[in-house]
Design an enzyme around this catalytic site. Sequence first.
Site, mmCIF file in Angstrom:
data_model
loop_
_atom_site.group_PDB
_atom_site.id
_atom_site.type_symbol
_atom_site.label_atom_id
_atom_site.label_comp_id
_atom_site.label_asym_id
_atom_site.label_seq_id
_atom_site.Cartn_x
_atom_site.Cartn_y
_atom_site.Cartn_z
ATOM 1 N N ASN A 78 42.953 -45.805 10.103
ATOM 2 C CA ASN A 78 44.395 -45.688 10.340
ATOM 3 C C ASN A 78 44.691 -45.974 11.811
ATOM 4 O O ASN A 78 43.977 -45.479 12.681
ATOM 5 C CB ASN A 78 44.868 -44.269 9.992
ATOM 6 C CG ASN A 78 44.745 -44.001 8.508
ATOM 7 O OD1 ASN A 78 45.243 -44.767 7.691
ATOM 8 N ND2 ASN A 78 44.049 -42.932 8.149
ATOM 9 N N CYS A 114 44.448 -39.353 8.411
ATOM 10 C CA CYS A 114 43.144 -39.072 8.998
ATOM 11 C C CYS A 114 42.968 -39.784 10.343
ATOM 12 O O CYS A 114 43.153 -40.994 10.438
ATOM 13 C CB CYS A 114 42.107 -39.563 7.993
ATOM 14 S SG CYS A 114 40.456 -39.201 8.468
ATOM 15 N N CYS A 136 46.052 -29.502 5.339
ATOM 16 C CA CYS A 136 44.994 -29.903 6.275
ATOM 17 C C CYS A 136 45.242 -29.150 7.581
ATOM 18 O O CYS A 136 46.287 -29.322 8.209
ATOM 19 C CB CYS A 136 45.066 -31.417 6.489
ATOM 20 S SG CYS A 136 43.916 -32.009 7.741
ATOM 21 N N CYS A 150 40.212 -31.782 20.978
ATOM 22 C CA CYS A 150 38.836 -31.822 20.464
ATOM 23 C C CYS A 150 37.922 -32.387 21.547
ATOM 24 O O CYS A 150 38.284 -33.359 22.205
ATOM 25 C CB CYS A 150 38.768 -32.697 19.216
ATOM 26 S SG CYS A 150 37.102 -32.760 18.515
ATOM 27 N N GLY A 198 40.287 -30.981 15.930
ATOM 28 C CA GLY A 198 39.154 -30.174 16.372
ATOM 29 C C GLY A 198 37.938 -30.243 15.474
ATOM 30 O O GLY A 198 37.996 -30.727 14.343
ATOM 31 N N GLU A 199 36.828 -29.762 16.018
ATOM 32 C CA GLU A 199 35.560 -29.694 15.283
ATOM 33 C C GLU A 199 35.345 -28.228 14.879
ATOM 34 O O GLU A 199 35.029 -27.380 15.730
ATOM 35 C CB GLU A 199 34.426 -30.200 16.191
ATOM 36 C CG GLU A 199 33.024 -29.868 15.726
ATOM 37 C CD GLU A 199 32.724 -30.249 14.281
ATOM 38 O OE1 GLU A 199 32.810 -31.426 13.948
ATOM 39 O OE2 GLU A 199 32.405 -29.335 13.480
ATOM 40 N N SER A 234 31.803 -36.265 8.556
ATOM 41 C CA SER A 234 32.432 -37.473 9.077
ATOM 42 C C SER A 234 31.288 -38.372 9.556
ATOM 43 O O SER A 234 30.783 -38.216 10.655
ATOM 44 C CB SER A 234 33.363 -37.075 10.227
ATOM 45 O OG SER A 234 33.955 -38.209 10.775
ATOM 46 N N LEU A 235 30.856 -39.289 8.692
ATOM 47 C CA LEU A 235 29.619 -40.039 8.960
ATOM 48 C C LEU A 235 29.909 -41.352 9.705
ATOM 49 O O LEU A 235 29.443 -41.564 10.808
ATOM 50 C CB LEU A 235 28.892 -40.320 7.642
ATOM 51 C CG LEU A 235 27.500 -40.919 7.810
ATOM 52 C CD1 LEU A 235 26.528 -39.896 8.362
ATOM 53 C CD2 LEU A 235 26.976 -41.490 6.494
ATOM 54 N N SER A 256 35.199 -29.962 7.169
ATOM 55 C CA SER A 256 34.728 -31.278 7.590
ATOM 56 C C SER A 256 34.179 -31.202 9.011
ATOM 57 O O SER A 256 34.832 -30.678 9.911
ATOM 58 C CB SER A 256 35.887 -32.267 7.540
ATOM 59 O OG SER A 256 35.480 -33.500 8.066
ATOM 60 N N CYS A 311 39.789 -41.814 16.819
ATOM 61 C CA CYS A 311 40.597 -40.630 16.510
ATOM 62 C C CYS A 311 41.552 -40.289 17.656
ATOM 63 O O CYS A 311 41.135 -40.185 18.814
ATOM 64 C CB CYS A 311 39.659 -39.457 16.235
ATOM 65 S SG CYS A 311 40.504 -37.879 16.104
ATOM 66 N N GLU A 314 48.702 -29.596 15.207
ATOM 67 C CA GLU A 314 49.383 -30.163 14.041
ATOM 68 C C GLU A 314 48.683 -29.763 12.738
ATOM 69 O O GLU A 314 47.465 -29.552 12.717
ATOM 70 C CB GLU A 314 49.447 -31.682 14.157
ATOM 71 C CG GLU A 314 50.442 -32.107 15.227
ATOM 72 C CD GLU A 314 50.629 -33.614 15.337
ATOM 73 O OE1 GLU A 314 51.763 -34.031 15.609
ATOM 74 O OE2 GLU A 314 49.662 -34.362 15.170
ATOM 75 N N CYS A 350 35.634 -38.899 19.325
ATOM 76 C CA CYS A 350 35.334 -40.000 18.400
ATOM 77 C C CYS A 350 36.308 -41.136 18.716
ATOM 78 O O CYS A 350 37.502 -40.899 18.919
ATOM 79 C CB CYS A 350 35.504 -39.547 16.949
ATOM 80 S SG CYS A 350 34.437 -38.165 16.521
HETATM 81 S S1 SF4 Z 1 37.389 -37.142 14.321
HETATM 82 FE FE1 SF4 Z 1 37.335 -34.899 14.310
HETATM 83 S S2 SF4 Z 1 35.547 -34.427 15.576
HETATM 84 FE FE2 SF4 Z 1 36.065 -36.558 16.039
HETATM 85 S S3 SF4 Z 1 37.434 -36.433 17.837
HETATM 86 FE FE3 SF4 Z 1 38.717 -36.439 15.992
HETATM 87 S S4 SF4 Z 1 39.092 -34.272 15.575
HETATM 88 FE FE4 SF4 Z 1 37.314 -34.385 16.936
#
Ligand code: SF4
Length: 343
Positions: free
Chosen positions: A293, A336, A106, A113, A162-163, A217-218, A194, A120, A93, A117
Amino acid sequence: MEKIDLKGLWIKELEKLFGELGEQNYRARQLAKWIYNKGVNNFEVMTDLPLELRKKLSEISFISKIKLVKKKVSSLDGTEKFLFELADGKKIETVLMREKERITVCISTQAGCPLNCKFCATGKSGFERNLSAGEIIDQIIAVKEHLKNEEKITNIVIMGMGEPLLNYNNTIKAIEIMQSQFGFSIPPRKITLSTAGITDAIYKLSDEGLKVKLSISLNSADDRIRTEIMPVNKKYPLSGLLESLRYFSKKNPNPVTFEYVMIKGINDSKEDAKKLVRVITGFPFKINLIPYNPVENCPYEKSDDETMNQFREICLRATPAVTIRKSKGVDIEGACGQLKAKG
Ligand code: SF4
């Protein structure tokens, strides 16, 4: 012989290809301009290349294009979310956001990923594969086709699925294409990468000589809490992450932005804010507070406004640049943490 996909090849690789065809290096820049800047997939329209060369190119190569499966438009703020299908059927996406003069795309760098997290949706759906540089760039080319008259993409945020630093080489190549005059001519200060904090890749990026804005992303300045909501913190704990950012900042003039998703009762206390202010030292930074969110099958709730404002007040002791970000595209699951490539 299998045809070569030209999308994702950059100047040096195109020069090598043209060298093998007995052509001059400048042809690489001409072709790059057609593929990236003009978003063309058809050799026939590349009229500044000789006919014979175009014929040869179409025999040995092709220019891929990701397929649009679905587009959703937010009725709240006009944000657009695109679901694309890749050549092997994987889905990703991409989100287009408008804010006055600023038009931001974005983009994703992986299908799924691996970092999981807890807040997410992408992390919940698991990891499929890295995207090629061509697939990363193609999201921008495809979204451009949906701009209204006179509109122009001004900003790119590499914050989708993704990272990016786990797909390092392809992400770096894609950024070079974004910045180049043969690509999209987007200035480095308008491109934000990011990361969840892949420390060794931050050192590598610092030495790359590539200018880009970095966002972390802290989500907590406490190792225990951060590991709970971001398992990657176990491998790359805070002290090492902050050390790598001090190194990055010496090489890169732009302040680092810390993204902080505010989750009720998890990371939003005054103590959490004070700790944040205490641990980040030694380099210029900004803080972006983001209301959590909603994500399916996720137990969290967003912090209330008063808590967020109190948190912000404390953060202001460390830096004047603290914002509470307004979420965009929440109703289409385009905000996000909400991307999951299900449309
Ligand atoms: S926040 Fe970013 S790094 Fe963490 S699981 Fe989601 S996509 Fe991956």
